[in-house]
Design a protein around this motif. Sequence first.
Motif, PDB file in Angstrom:
ATOM      1  N   MET A 199      36.310  38.476  48.764  1.00 32.39           N
ATOM      2  CA  MET A 199      37.516  39.240  49.076  1.00 32.39           C
ATOM      3  C   MET A 199      38.392  38.494  50.080  1.00 32.39           C
ATOM      4  O   MET A 199      39.624  38.504  49.967  1.00 32.39           O
ATOM      5  CB  MET A 199      37.143  40.609  49.649  1.00 32.39           C
ATOM      6  CG  MET A 199      36.577  41.563  48.632  1.00 32.39           C
ATOM      7  SD  MET A 199      35.932  43.060  49.400  1.00 32.39           S
ATOM      8  CE  MET A 199      37.348  43.650  50.305  1.00 32.39           C
ATOM      9  N   THR A 200      37.775  37.843  51.047  1.00 31.90           N
ATOM     10  CA  THR A 200      38.525  37.087  52.044  1.00 31.90           C
ATOM     11  C   THR A 200      39.277  35.937  51.375  1.00 31.90           C
ATOM     12  O   THR A 200      40.450  35.694  51.678  1.00 31.90           O
ATOM     13  CB  THR A 200      37.589  36.574  53.151  1.00 31.90           C
ATOM     14  OG1 THR A 200      36.921  37.703  53.733  1.00 31.90           O
ATOM     15  CG2 THR A 200      38.343  35.825  54.224  1.00 31.90           C
ATOM     16  N   GLY A 201      38.619  35.260  50.453  1.00 33.99           N
ATOM     17  CA  GLY A 201      39.295  34.203  49.701  1.00 33.99           C
ATOM     18  C   GLY A 201      40.418  34.748  48.828  1.00 33.99           C
ATOM     19  O   GLY A 201      41.512  34.172  48.773  1.00 33.99           O
ATOM     20  N   LEU A 202      40.165  35.872  48.168  1.00 35.32           N
ATOM     21  CA  LEU A 202      41.181  36.462  47.294  1.00 35.32           C
ATOM     22  C   LEU A 202      42.423  36.898  48.065  1.00 35.32           C
ATOM     23  O   LEU A 202      43.557  36.680  47.617  1.00 35.32           O
ATOM     24  CB  LEU A 202      40.606  37.662  46.532  1.00 35.32           C
ATOM     25  CG  LEU A 202      39.567  37.370  45.465  1.00 35.32           C
ATOM     26  CD1 LEU A 202      39.000  38.677  44.901  1.00 35.32           C
ATOM     27  CD2 LEU A 202      40.152  36.513  44.351  1.00 35.32           C
ATOM     28  N   ILE A 203      42.222  37.497  49.243  1.00 30.64           N
ATOM     29  CA  ILE A 203      43.384  37.963  50.005  1.00 30.64           C
ATOM     30  C   ILE A 203      44.183  36.774  50.540  1.00 30.64           C
ATOM     31  O   ILE A 203      45.413  36.835  50.628  1.00 30.64           O
ATOM     32  CB  ILE A 203      43.004  38.963  51.116  1.00 30.64           C
ATOM     33  CG1 ILE A 203      44.248  39.748  51.560  1.00 30.64           C
ATOM     34  CG2 ILE A 203      42.332  38.290  52.286  1.00 30.64           C
ATOM     35  CD1 ILE A 203      43.965  40.926  52.454  1.00 30.64           C
ATOM     36  N   ALA A 204      43.499  35.674  50.861  1.00 27.31           N
ATOM     37  CA  ALA A 204      44.206  34.478  51.317  1.00 27.31           C
ATOM     38  C   ALA A 204      45.059  33.901  50.188  1.00 27.31           C
ATOM     39  O   ALA A 204      46.229  33.546  50.397  1.00 27.31           O
ATOM     40  CB  ALA A 204      43.212  33.440  51.838  1.00 27.31           C
ATOM     41  N   VAL A 205      44.495  33.814  48.993  1.00 25.84           N
ATOM     42  CA  VAL A 205      45.253  33.302  47.848  1.00 25.84           C
ATOM     43  C   VAL A 205      46.417  34.240  47.528  1.00 25.84           C
ATOM     44  O   VAL A 205      47.545  33.795  47.286  1.00 25.84           O
ATOM     45  CB  VAL A 205      44.334  33.114  46.618  1.00 25.84           C
ATOM     46  CG1 VAL A 205      45.146  32.768  45.379  1.00 25.84           C
ATOM     47  CG2 VAL A 205      43.294  32.031  46.891  1.00 25.84           C
ATOM     48  N   SER A 206      46.154  35.537  47.551  1.00 21.19           N
ATOM     49  CA  SER A 206      47.202  36.516  47.270  1.00 21.19           C
ATOM     50  C   SER A 206      48.363  36.377  48.249  1.00 21.19           C
ATOM     51  O   SER A 206      49.530  36.365  47.854  1.00 21.19           O
ATOM     52  CB  SER A 206      46.612  37.929  47.329  1.00 21.19           C
ATOM     53  OG  SER A 206      47.616  38.876  47.085  1.00 21.19           O
TER      54      SER A 206
END
Length: 157
Positions: A102-109
Amino acid sequence: MTVDIPEPIKVWSQFGHPILMWILFALTLYALYLGIQWRRTRFAQKDTKKELIKKDFRTRHYQLGSLLLGLMVLGNLGGMAVTYINNGKLFVGPHLLVGLSMTGLIAVSASLSPLMQKGNELARYTHITLNTAIVGLFGWQAFSGMNIVQKILDKMS
């Protein structure tokens, strides 16, 4: 060098991460609402659009998203740090792996924002897809995290 942390702080620090994450989950749902309202504003007819623009959904969504990004990264690191301090190890399992994802996904988002501001529709749809995945994963995390909290409470008694 080792630092001796007082036992009461070690014990009660374990509840900071779950409390923060529940607050972030609520803020994530509010960010979702703001994002939907901004999208609705973009496609509204003239009179409706004028009224919706006054509510500044775009800026509020952007600012809340920035706050969520920062707090999710810090909350994730804090949760891992407290777990390590209290147990001498991390428990590599679904809760940790999904949290890191989730931390990676929110950074990409969040990184897609400059492209979206330039009108890139692929970036916009990718942002929406990633954030939908984050909301779903966050819901699962909230409940799996409560199982961990229950184990901590059982260990305390």
